[in-house]
Design a protein around this motif. Structure first.
Motif, PDB file in Angstrom:
ATOM      1  N   LYS A  81       1.007  -1.102   0.062  1.00 47.12           N
ATOM      2  CA  LYS A  81       0.064  -0.414   0.117  1.00 47.12           C
ATOM      3  C   LYS A  81       0.939   1.361  -0.480  1.00 47.12           C
ATOM      4  O   LYS A  81       0.611   2.494  -0.807  1.00 47.12           O
ATOM      5  N   VAL A 104      -7.223  10.310  -9.820  1.00 51.39           N
ATOM      6  CA  VAL A 104      -5.482   9.644  -8.450  1.00 51.39           C
ATOM      7  C   VAL A 104      -5.734   9.564  -7.294  1.00 51.39           C
ATOM      8  O   VAL A 104      -5.701   8.781  -6.234  1.00 51.39           O
ATOM      9  N   GLU A 106      -8.407   9.813  -5.933  1.00 47.23           N
ATOM     10  CA  GLU A 106     -10.357   8.521  -5.956  1.00 47.23           C
ATOM     11  C   GLU A 106      -9.499   7.715  -5.582  1.00 47.23           C
ATOM     12  O   GLU A 106      -9.572   6.658  -4.432  1.00 47.23           O
ATOM     13  N   ILE A 107      -8.538   7.324  -6.311  1.00 51.49           N
ATOM     14  CA  ILE A 107      -7.649   5.757  -6.176  1.00 51.49           C
ATOM     15  C   ILE A 107      -6.719   5.586  -4.971  1.00 51.49           C
ATOM     16  O   ILE A 107      -7.204   4.692  -4.162  1.00 51.49           O
ATOM     17  N   GLN A 110      -9.737   4.896  -2.337  1.00 51.20           N
ATOM     18  CA  GLN A 110      -9.551   3.938  -1.848  1.00 51.20           C
ATOM     19  C   GLN A 110      -8.830   3.072  -1.092  1.00 51.20           C
ATOM     20  O   GLN A 110      -9.034   1.786  -0.607  1.00 51.20           O
ATOM     21  N   VAL A 111      -7.211   2.643  -1.993  1.00 46.47           N
ATOM     22  CA  VAL A 111      -6.505   1.884  -0.794  1.00 46.47           C
ATOM     23  C   VAL A 111      -6.377   2.322   0.132  1.00 46.47           C
ATOM     24  O   VAL A 111      -5.993   1.027   0.689  1.00 46.47           O
ATOM     25  N   GLU A 114     -10.077   1.368   1.593  1.00 40.80           N
ATOM     26  CA  GLU A 114     -10.431  -0.052   1.473  1.00 40.80           C
ATOM     27  C   GLU A 114      -9.648  -1.096   1.417  1.00 40.80           C
ATOM     28  O   GLU A 114     -10.064  -2.343   2.059  1.00 40.80           O
ATOM     29  N   ILE A 115      -8.033  -0.879   1.502  1.00 38.49           N
ATOM     30  CA  ILE A 115      -8.278  -2.028   1.504  1.00 38.49           C
ATOM     31  C   ILE A 115      -7.127  -2.657   2.818  1.00 38.49           C
ATOM     32  O   ILE A 115      -6.796  -1.995   4.122  1.00 38.49           O
TER      33      ILE A 115
ATOM     34  N   ARG B  76     -14.971  -8.297   1.035  1.00 35.59           N
ATOM     35  CA  ARG B  76     -14.476  -6.647   0.254  1.00 35.59           C
ATOM     36  C   ARG B  76     -13.485  -6.308  -0.763  1.00 35.59           C
ATOM     37  O   ARG B  76     -13.364  -5.605  -0.830  1.00 35.59           O
ATOM     38  N   ILE B  77     -11.988  -6.619   0.146  1.00 34.56           N
ATOM     39  CA  ILE B  77     -10.871  -6.422  -0.196  1.00 34.56           C
ATOM     40  C   ILE B  77     -10.909  -6.884  -2.411  1.00 34.56           C
ATOM     41  O   ILE B  77     -10.692  -5.409  -2.737  1.00 34.56           O
ATOM     42  N   ALA B  80     -12.898  -3.744  -4.179  1.00 35.48           N
ATOM     43  CA  ALA B  80     -11.836  -2.909  -3.924  1.00 35.48           C
ATOM     44  C   ALA B  80     -11.256  -2.443  -5.109  1.00 35.48           C
ATOM     45  O   ALA B  80     -10.988  -1.915  -5.757  1.00 35.48           O
ATOM     46  N   ILE B  84     -10.897  -0.040  -7.883  1.00 37.46           N
ATOM     47  CA  ILE B  84      -9.422   0.607  -8.011  1.00 37.46           C
ATOM     48  C   ILE B  84      -8.568   0.412  -9.330  1.00 37.46           C
ATOM     49  O   ILE B  84      -7.987   1.614 -10.123  1.00 37.46           O
ATOM     50  N   LYS B  87     -10.715   2.365 -12.243  1.00 32.45           N
ATOM     51  CA  LYS B  87      -9.536   3.782 -12.498  1.00 32.45           C
ATOM     52  C   LYS B  87      -8.397   3.733 -13.301  1.00 32.45           C
ATOM     53  O   LYS B  87      -8.870   4.611 -13.795  1.00 32.45           O
ATOM     54  N   LEU B  91      -7.827   5.622 -16.623  1.00 34.97           N
ATOM     55  CA  LEU B  91      -6.399   6.597 -16.196  1.00 34.97           C
ATOM     56  C   LEU B  91      -6.046   6.136 -17.805  1.00 34.97           C
ATOM     57  O   LEU B  91      -4.930   7.388 -18.239  1.00 34.97           O
ATOM     58  N   ILE B 115      -1.852  -7.223  -3.542  1.00 35.39           N
ATOM     59  CA  ILE B 115      -2.339  -6.945  -2.452  1.00 35.39           C
ATOM     60  C   ILE B 115      -4.014  -8.073  -2.031  1.00 35.39           C
ATOM     61  O   ILE B 115      -3.845  -9.032  -3.096  1.00 35.39           O
TER      62      ILE B 115
END
Lengths: 115, 115
Positions: A81, A104, A106-107, A110-111, A114-115, B76-77, B80, B84, B87, B91, B115
């Motif tokens: 991470k 970017v 937003e990503i 989320q990392v 949520e990870i 859940r992960i 996510a 990610i 996205k 990008l 991850i």
């Protein structure tokens, strides 16, 4: 030798696998820094019994970690991470387009969340 | 009611908490599709004993999941991660600079593999 902090972290991961009484005693000892004497008084249990519970639970937490390796996995994922977030920072700093910067951002959220 | 597939996944998460014999029997039944009769023969154990082991281990796996929720967390992960990666695709497709495309590619690899 494991530190108090490591045992406290293992308690977060595996505490649910202990009984409620074991979990409470481990929590008061490792997170709240209560002494054996205080634990003995609060729980109306002999000091020797408290000592035995702490020792047995300590061993159980290490055994759970040796089998499921949740802490080891958490450390590995946290490293990944950090590396991902650093790259996203680099990306964010190298671009001028507002939409892309927002994406970017937003990503990264989320990392981080949520990870 | 849990499906065979769900039990098989829980076995991946918590199998190490079973004994070697329990894990082997659960693996042969849920992953290799052996029958009670075949398991009984292979392990030199009565069908009733095999049935009891399967039932008890099934219950233990569900209890471990209710306490540690590793499968719930994994689901859940994974959601996510998918979001990610989508996205990052967006990008990557919206940019022309080769260095930035390479960086996004690296981030995606890291999300997918680490991850």
């Amino acid at each position: 030798m494991e530190t108090r902090v490591q045992i406290s972290i293992l308690l977060d991961f595996y505490g649910e696998l202990l009984t409620e009484k074991q979990r409470e005693i481990m929590n008061l000892y490792y997170n709240e820094d209560l002494s054996l004497a205080e634990l003995s008084e609060i729980t109306n249990t002999s000091r020797q019994a408290i000592h035995d519970i702490l020792k047995r639970c300590h061993k159980m937490l290490l055994q759970y970690e040796s089998k499921l390796k949740l802490l080891e996995k958490e450390i590995r994922i946290n490293k990944a991470k950090d590396a991902i977030l650093m790259k996203l920072d680099k990306l964010q700093n190298s671009m001028g387009n507002a939409d892309i910067i927002q994406l970017v951002h937003e990503i990264k959220e989320q990392v981080m969340n949520e990870i």
